[in-house]
Design a protein around this motif. Structure first.
Motif, PDB file in Angstrom:
ATOM      1  N   UNK B 204       5.183   2.011  14.556  1.00 37.40           N
ATOM      2  CA  UNK B 204       3.838   1.450  14.646  1.00 37.40           C
ATOM      3  C   UNK B 204       2.901   2.140  13.660  1.00 37.40           C
ATOM      4  N   UNK B 205       3.037   3.473  13.546  1.00 36.87           N
ATOM      5  CA  UNK B 205       2.210   4.195  12.575  1.00 36.87           C
ATOM      6  C   UNK B 205       2.502   3.718  11.166  1.00 36.87           C
ATOM      7  N   UNK B 206       3.784   3.490  10.888  1.00 39.00           N
ATOM      8  CA  UNK B 206       4.151   3.050   9.549  1.00 39.00           C
ATOM      9  C   UNK B 206       3.516   1.698   9.241  1.00 39.00           C
ATOM     10  N   UNK B 207       3.581   0.787  10.198  1.00 40.51           N
ATOM     11  CA  UNK B 207       3.003  -0.539   9.979  1.00 40.51           C
ATOM     12  C   UNK B 207       1.494  -0.433   9.804  1.00 40.51           C
ATOM     13  N   UNK B 208       0.862   0.371  10.670  1.00 38.72           N
ATOM     14  CA  UNK B 208      -0.588   0.535  10.586  1.00 38.72           C
ATOM     15  C   UNK B 208      -0.998   1.089   9.225  1.00 38.72           C
ATOM     16  N   UNK B 209      -0.294   2.093   8.767  1.00 38.57           N
ATOM     17  CA  UNK B 209      -0.684   2.667   7.483  1.00 38.57           C
ATOM     18  C   UNK B 209      -0.365   1.716   6.342  1.00 38.57           C
ATOM     19  N   UNK B 210       0.678   0.927   6.474  1.00 36.83           N
ATOM     20  CA  UNK B 210       0.998  -0.030   5.418  1.00 36.83           C
ATOM     21  C   UNK B 210      -0.135  -1.037   5.247  1.00 36.83           C
ATOM     22  N   UNK B 211      -0.788  -1.392   6.369  1.00 38.69           N
ATOM     23  CA  UNK B 211      -1.874  -2.364   6.270  1.00 38.69           C
ATOM     24  C   UNK B 211      -3.188  -1.736   5.825  1.00 38.69           C
ATOM     25  N   UNK B 212      -3.497  -0.531   6.315  1.00 34.06           N
ATOM     26  CA  UNK B 212      -4.825   0.014   6.063  1.00 34.06           C
ATOM     27  C   UNK B 212      -4.896   1.036   4.928  1.00 34.06           C
ATOM     28  N   UNK B 213      -3.870   1.896   4.853  1.00 36.75           N
ATOM     29  CA  UNK B 213      -3.966   2.994   3.888  1.00 36.75           C
ATOM     30  C   UNK B 213      -4.137   2.544   2.435  1.00 36.75           C
ATOM     31  N   UNK B 214      -3.412   1.511   1.965  1.00 43.47           N
ATOM     32  CA  UNK B 214      -3.575   1.126   0.556  1.00 43.47           C
ATOM     33  C   UNK B 214      -5.011   0.750   0.208  1.00 43.47           C
ATOM     34  N   UNK B 215      -5.730   0.167   1.163  1.00 44.88           N
ATOM     35  CA  UNK B 215      -7.113  -0.203   0.870  1.00 44.88           C
ATOM     36  C   UNK B 215      -7.950   1.047   0.636  1.00 44.88           C
ATOM     37  N   UNK B 216      -7.773   2.030   1.540  1.00 49.38           N
ATOM     38  CA  UNK B 216      -8.524   3.276   1.377  1.00 49.38           C
ATOM     39  C   UNK B 216      -8.127   3.972   0.087  1.00 49.38           C
ATOM     40  N   UNK B 217      -6.825   3.941  -0.230  1.00 51.52           N
ATOM     41  CA  UNK B 217      -6.358   4.604  -1.450  1.00 51.52           C
ATOM     42  C   UNK B 217      -6.974   3.948  -2.674  1.00 51.52           C
ATOM     43  N   UNK B 218      -7.119   2.621  -2.647  1.00 50.39           N
ATOM     44  CA  UNK B 218      -7.712   1.924  -3.797  1.00 50.39           C
ATOM     45  C   UNK B 218      -9.152   2.366  -4.006  1.00 50.39           C
ATOM     46  N   UNK B 219      -9.914   2.416  -2.907  1.00 48.04           N
ATOM     47  CA  UNK B 219     -11.302   2.864  -3.038  1.00 48.04           C
ATOM     48  C   UNK B 219     -11.332   4.289  -3.574  1.00 48.04           C
ATOM     49  N   UNK B 220     -10.438   5.121  -3.043  1.00 45.60           N
ATOM     50  CA  UNK B 220     -10.396   6.521  -3.474  1.00 45.60           C
ATOM     51  C   UNK B 220     -10.095   6.622  -4.959  1.00 45.60           C
ATOM     52  N   UNK B 221      -9.118   5.854  -5.426  1.00 45.05           N
ATOM     53  CA  UNK B 221      -8.749   5.931  -6.840  1.00 45.05           C
ATOM     54  C   UNK B 221      -9.886   5.437  -7.726  1.00 45.05           C
ATOM     55  N   UNK B 222     -10.535   4.375  -7.299  1.00 47.93           N
ATOM     56  CA  UNK B 222     -11.654   3.874  -8.115  1.00 47.93           C
ATOM     57  C   UNK B 222     -12.715   4.950  -8.291  1.00 47.93           C
ATOM     58  N   UNK B 223     -12.976   5.679  -7.219  1.00 49.69           N
ATOM     59  CA  UNK B 223     -13.953   6.758  -7.328  1.00 49.69           C
ATOM     60  C   UNK B 223     -13.410   7.841  -8.240  1.00 49.69           C
ATOM     61  N   UNK B 224     -12.116   8.059  -8.158  1.00 48.71           N
ATOM     62  CA  UNK B 224     -11.527   9.148  -8.916  1.00 48.71           C
ATOM     63  C   UNK B 224     -11.430   8.919 -10.404  1.00 48.71           C
ATOM     64  N   UNK B 225     -11.388   7.651 -10.840  1.00 48.91           N
ATOM     65  CA  UNK B 225     -11.216   7.415 -12.272  1.00 48.91           C
ATOM     66  C   UNK B 225     -12.526   7.143 -12.977  1.00 48.91           C
ATOM     67  N   UNK B 226     -13.621   7.312 -12.289  1.00 43.94           N
ATOM     68  CA  UNK B 226     -14.904   6.983 -12.905  1.00 43.94           C
ATOM     69  C   UNK B 226     -15.182   7.785 -14.163  1.00 43.94           C
TER      70      UNK B 226
END
Lengths: 245, 226, 208
Positions: B204-226
């Protein structure tokens, strides 16, 4: 609906003024309620049939624990608002929450440990609630550490906002997993102070302290927010006027 | 002829795997670290098999966690430094999909090998062969979630100082549930009992992170490459 | 009709108000060169236009659509080549191009080789990029520019590391691109003179 009040909230000088005016409205009631709650809890409430007078530390422990969670949520929500609607003031609120929240978490841990010593004979047990508070402290420290690691204040704001939002989503999962872990291993479970079974004269001071701590937090937040806003806007003209006064 | 995002994802996956194999050492290092850390515990505690078998679940998971954290540092850093990461952001393809491809490549290079050699370490801790499928499954699920959640931290620390330790500090509290459920599943597997409960939670944790974590990671990366 | 429209852009880097209300417009065949001293915000302007920088205020429009609403519409038609050429050192020039272009459109080996030939990079196309000189790497970057086949080119100091023949190559490519109706927004230290094309200039103020 007239949204100007919301937009004014985004204006730093406005927030600075309002925060200043509101502070006494929270600080004084907080002080009074603290006094009342402490009196009620330390003096008026009867000793617990199991723990004697030792349980009284709950009057500091439970409110701090509750508040540590509430502050984290506040921090995450305002960080989220700052991230989505790009309100600088929201980020300032989140930044102001962090240190306070960490302190309350620490207080809850220390009081929990002090409570534990007479009850279990040791200062620490891997009780689910204490463990969860410890993890919460790590979350706070991580947030503060991330903020400090950036030179650019805007990126610090936004990166830590993402962390706060991710953290707040995680907190229920972490708490659930810690409870689950504890129930599996049947470690000494604690805190027979389940609130529903508390008699009224024990409960009332507790609620009073809860309210007192909350008001106290808001007062501290307002004061820190003013300082935070001033620091962030220090090159703006309105700040120079304020300092000149 | 325009390229759809699935093909772009496969291209990124292939590129990262090719790059990792050209660099060779990178793939092996987390595994070596895992082995070394696992060796420390018997040396520090006792060579007694019965005691080692008791601590085996904990050792496996802590060692796997620490090895993954080491490898996580490189997830985005190289691409951020030579500016290829920002090209992802302006390629016209959905950044989340491309980052997910990188995360999956990272898992294939780190998490999966860890899960595969874990049985070897388990044997060294006195675990019998019947326990291996359970251990393997738990680690596969756990390391997938680890890579997904770790990607968030990796993105957030892109522009930060002292990023190595900070990344671990940020990620560890967030992955505690994985360690709790995973170690419990491993423990049950070693004892020969049914491990369905914690395994489902791990899934269940794996499924949850598969759905939510990539979105957070994308926002994080966008901030990181500014 | 203007394809690229930038209105009153305000960008902060940290506390510095780097871009103060910058506006520009480009139509097909237009070349706009952004000049100014170091720290004036030339790179920041390019990055803000392509969406890599947070914009405090102002809009960037591509074909009338706001960048914030539909960034991919702009990205699909833009090539952004920054200071450093964004290629992986461990891949060969050819592999790098196959990947970078492959993310956008299908391209086959002959097309890759043609582009490499055009920029004079066919000799070292099979070597790992890491072993190439900075000038050679930039030539590979120019090949990518050609292969992307997009109308808008955002170039940050495109002549960096190019020798004399490399610079002539760049001018030829720019001229051909503009003649075909492409747009160029370039940050330069010294204005480039492109044969057959009148270049407009945008001067950004000094460091704040």
């Amino acid at each position: 609906m007239d949204w100007t009040w919301f937009h004014r909230l985004g204006s730093p000088p406005h927030v600075y003024r309002i925060a200043g005016r509101l502070t006494p409205w929270f600080a004084w009631p907080a002080a009074l309620l603290l006094a009342a709650g402490l009196y009620g809890g330390l003096v008026l409430a009867p000793p617990d049939y199991q723990q004697g007078d030792g349980f009284r530390i709950i009057y500091v422990h439970a409110p701090s624990a509750w508040l540590s969670l509430m502050i984290y949520s506040t921090m995450a929500i305002s960080a989220g608002i700052g991230l989505i609607w790009r309100m600088k003031v929201a980020h300032a609120v989140a930044a102001s929450c962090a240190g306070v929240g960490a302190w309350f978490t620490l207080v809850s841990l220390v009081t929990g440990m002090l409570w534990g010593k007479p009850m279990w004979g040791t200062y620490w047990v891997w009780d689910p609630r204490l463990t969860a508070q410890l993890i919460l402290l790590f979350l706070y420290l991580g947030y503060m550490g991330l903020r400090q690691a950036f030179d650019d204040p805007q990126r610090a704001d936004r990166a830590s906002a993402v962390l706060a939002v991710v953290g707040v989503v995680n907190v229920p999962i972490i708490r659930y997993s810690v409870e689950w872990w504890n129930s599996i291993h049947q470690a000494p479970s604690v805190m027979k102070m389940e609130r529903p079974s508390m008699p009224v004269d024990m409960l009332v001071p507790l609620l009073v302290m809860l309210l007192a701590f909350t008001l106290c937090f808001v007062a501290i937040l307002l004061v820190r927010l003013r300082g935070e806003v001033l620091a962030r806007e220090r090159t703006a003209s309105w700040v120079r006027e304020v300092i000149a006064q | 002829m325009r390229v759809g995002w699935p093909r772009a994802v496969l291209l990124v996956l292939r590129r990262d795997l090719v790059l990792a194999f050209r660099r060779g050492g990178e793939v092996v290092q987390p595994l070596a670290f895992f082995a070394v850390v696992s060796t420390l515990f018997p040396l520090a505690l006792t060579p007694e098999m019965s005691r080692l078998r008791d601590i085996a679940p904990g050792v496996l998971w802590v060692a796997a966690l620490l090895s993954s954290l080491l490898a996580l540092e490189h997830l985005f850093r190289d691409d951020a430094q030579d500016r290829t990461l920002e090209q992802f952001a302006v390629s016209g393809q959905p950044l989340t999909a491309l980052l997910l491809a990188k995360t999956m490549a990272h898992w294939l290079l780190t998490g999966l090998p860890l899960a595969l050699i874990a049985p070897l370490v388990a044997v060294a801790y006195g675990v019998t062969l019947e326990a291996m499928p359970g251990i393997w499954l738990a680690l596969v699920l756990g390391t997938i979630t680890l890579s997904l959640v770790g990607a968030i931290g990796a993105g957030l620390t892109l522009g930060a100082r002292r990023s190595g330790v900070l990344l671990s500090l940020l990620t560890l509290p967030l992955v505690i549930p994985i360690v709790i459920f995973g170690a419990r599943a491993t423990e049950l597997a070693i004892q020969g009992e049914t491990y369905a409960g914690p395994m489902y939670l791990l899934a269940a944790l794996a499924v949850l992170s598969l759905t939510l974590a990539p979105l957070a990671a994308t926002v994080a990366v966008r901030i990181g490459i500014e | 009709m203007n394809l690229l429209d930038v209105e009153s852009l305000h960008v902060f880097r940290g506390r510095r108000h780097v871009l103060r209300g910058v506006s520009l417009a480009l139509g097909a065949g237009d070349c706009l060169q952004v000049t100014g001293p170091n720290g004036a915000g030339k790179t920041t302007l390019l990055r803000a236009v392509v969406g890599l920088c947070e914009v405090e205020q102002g809009t960037v429009r591509w074909r009338g659509a706001d960048l914030r609403r539909d960034p991919q519409a702009l990205h699909r038609e833009t090539a952004y080549l920054g200071h450093e050429v964004p290629l992986k050192g461990d891949l060969t020039a050819r592999e790098n191009l196959a990947f970078a272009v492959g993310l956008r459109r299908r391209v086959d080996r002959p097309a890759l080789d043609r582009a490499l030939e055009q920029v004079g990079a066919e000799r070292f196309a099979g070597q790992p990029l890491r072993s190439l000189s900075a000038g050679q790497r930039r030539r590979v970057g120019l090949a990518a520019l050609l292969l992307f086949a997009v109308p808008l080119w955002l170039l940050d100091e495109p002549t960096t590391n190019l020798d004399a023949s490399g610079q002539r190559l760049l001018m030829r490519l720019l001229a051909a691109h503009l003649a075909a109706g492409g747009l160029v927004l370039a940050a330069v230290h010294h204005p480039l003179s492109i044969e057959g094309h009148e270049t407009r200039r945008l001067e950004l103020g000094g460091a704040a």
